[in-house]
Write an enzyme that holds these catalytic residues in place. Sequence first.
Site, short mmCIF file in Angstrom:
data_model
loop_
_atom_site.label_atom_id
_atom_site.label_comp_id
_atom_site.label_asym_id
_atom_site.label_seq_id
_atom_site.Cartn_x
_atom_site.Cartn_y
_atom_site.Cartn_z
N LYS A 19 0.69 -1.19 0.00
CA LYS A 19 -0.05 -0.28 0.11
C LYS A 19 0.81 1.18 0.01
O LYS A 19 0.55 2.15 -0.65
CB LYS A 19 -0.70 0.00 1.24
N SER A 164 7.64 8.73 12.02
CA SER A 164 6.62 8.75 11.21
C SER A 164 6.92 9.01 9.61
O SER A 164 7.42 10.05 9.56
CB SER A 164 5.41 9.68 11.51
N ASP A 313 1.88 -1.41 12.13
CA ASP A 313 0.62 -1.63 11.53
C ASP A 313 0.52 -3.15 11.90
O ASP A 313 -0.84 -3.62 11.67
CB ASP A 313 0.45 -1.46 10.09
N ARG A 344 -6.06 1.67 18.02
CA ARG A 344 -5.87 0.23 18.22
C ARG A 344 -5.34 -0.14 19.15
O ARG A 344 -5.51 -1.42 19.33
CB ARG A 344 -4.95 0.08 17.00
O1 SPQ Z 1 -2.60 5.25 5.43
P1 SPQ Z 1 -2.91 5.22 6.73
O2 SPQ Z 1 -4.42 5.37 6.69
O3 SPQ Z 1 -2.22 6.21 7.69
O4 SPQ Z 1 -2.77 3.56 6.92
C1 SPQ Z 1 -1.98 2.96 8.03
C2 SPQ Z 1 -2.53 1.34 7.89
O5 SPQ Z 1 -2.58 0.83 9.01
O6 SPQ Z 1 -2.40 0.86 6.66
C3 SPQ Z 1 -1.97 3.46 9.36
F1 SPQ Z 1 -3.11 3.52 10.16
O7 SPQ Z 1 -0.48 2.71 7.59
C4 SPQ Z 1 0.36 3.97 7.74
C5 SPQ Z 1 1.49 3.39 8.74
O8 SPQ Z 1 1.06 3.21 9.99
C6 SPQ Z 1 0.91 3.81 6.29
C7 SPQ Z 1 2.35 4.72 6.23
C8 SPQ Z 1 2.97 5.24 5.05
O9 SPQ Z 1 2.74 4.65 3.92
O10 SPQ Z 1 3.74 5.97 5.05
C9 SPQ Z 1 3.09 4.96 7.30
C10 SPQ Z 1 2.71 4.43 8.86
O11 SPQ Z 1 1.99 5.72 9.49
P2 SPQ Z 1 3.01 6.79 10.25
O12 SPQ Z 1 2.20 7.75 10.85
O13 SPQ Z 1 3.66 5.85 11.22
O14 SPQ Z 1 3.74 7.72 9.28
#
Ligand code: SPQ
Length: 427
Positions: A19, A164, A313, A344
């Site tokens: 994704k 993040s 995740d 979560r």
């Molecule tokens: O896109 P979204 O809704 O934030 O999706 C999630 C998931 O569980 O699929 C988090 F809820 O994944 C994020 C992940 O937690 C996808 C992501 C990325 O593609 O950069 C990074 C992560 O989030 P973060 O806030 O740690 O950068």
Amino acid sequence: MEFKRATTLKGEIRVPGDKSISHRAVMFGALSEGTTEVTNFLKGADCLSTIDCFRRLGIEIENTPERILIHGRGLHGLQAPSQILDTGNSGTTTRLICGILCAQPFESTLNGDASIQTRPMKRIMLPLSQMGADITSLKGNGCAPLHIVGRPLHGIQYHSPVASAQVKSAILLAGLYADSETSVIEPALSRNHSEIMLNYFGATVTTEGTTATIQPNPVLTGQKVEVPGDISSATYFIAAALMIPDSEILIKNVGVNPTRDGILRVCKAMGADIILQNASFDKGEPTADLLVRSGKALRGTTIGGDLIPTLIDELPMIAVLACFAEGTTVIRDAQELKVKESNRIDIVVNNLKAMGADITATDDGMIIEGGQPLHGAVLDSYHDHRIAMSFAIAALAADGVTTIRNAECVNISYPTFYEDLDRLTRG
Ligand code: SPQ
């Protein structure tokens, strides 16, 4: 949707494309000169939201059964949208696109679903504002809907308080348009797909430890991207094969980037039998086939610190898996779980308690005493795809019948999840 105990999980599977990588391929392709061809693109609702937003920004995108073709218009080719950009349920779309929109010579407004409207956006608003961006939370609560007035941007050095990839990527994307280089320093390294793919498209991104630095104003050129299978989606089958006796599965072509492979490290620490085969490396992203077999007794483990961003995740599924391990599993430093598609920590703890688990929520994670058998219960996914999938797997290793309400939200990241699961449980 109802689920019952499974007696086996057997066979070979290819999980859908990653994704995070799918989102980025569309975004970077849109900002490139020429056409980007993406195969094994994840056609989940989140990535379709990204396609929809870039179409509204004037990018022609062809979505065929075999591939996605993005006809890029270069760094300065986006057009003012005539409508609000709808980012759906996708935090990645919402945050990354802000980094791009802040630098455009037009105004834009973006919004998403009820969950997106509760997710914190100050984490990107603050650094982007430091770069000179004009970005406003229309309800004044630091969440979407957001209004952006494009402005010239300055390079910054930003110490992010949170590990993040979305924060890092939003800043790096804004850095493409800045008047000098931009650096992001993270407390721990988050997934680095943006750095890898931006370099592949022609940007200059260097990394040293947890610092990523981007040089402004490159010419990005359209590329071919073959998206590896999503390790986050593979996690459900890994856990299922470890929890259901008499199981053996081969998951083909999974992305095993070290910033994402924490699930494998945790499973190994728990004593699981997982073998990586056919290791390969494509344009900076490592892949492998994963052979997973039941039979080894699992033991509890402690998960925290720098490991957390590499499996953030996967933690709902890991919490379920820990119920099947001997002894205590402690998950700490994972307060980020509270601001995902749902809280979560609370939802995993409440659902697992309803199934009979011995689990306690903490401020930054949870503590699970393994060994209590799980039983069926009536649960809710709270429209969170990762909760729905984690508890569908829990149900396969529990007594009785489990009902999961709002189970269809798996379409966010894995539209064919239930069909694939059904096939593997038939052996
Ligand atoms: O896109 P979204 O809704 O934030 O999706 C999630 C998931 O569980 O699929 C988090 F809820 O994944 C994020 C992940 O937690 C996808 C992501 C990325 O593609 O950069 C990074 C992560 O989030 P973060 O806030 O740690 O950068």
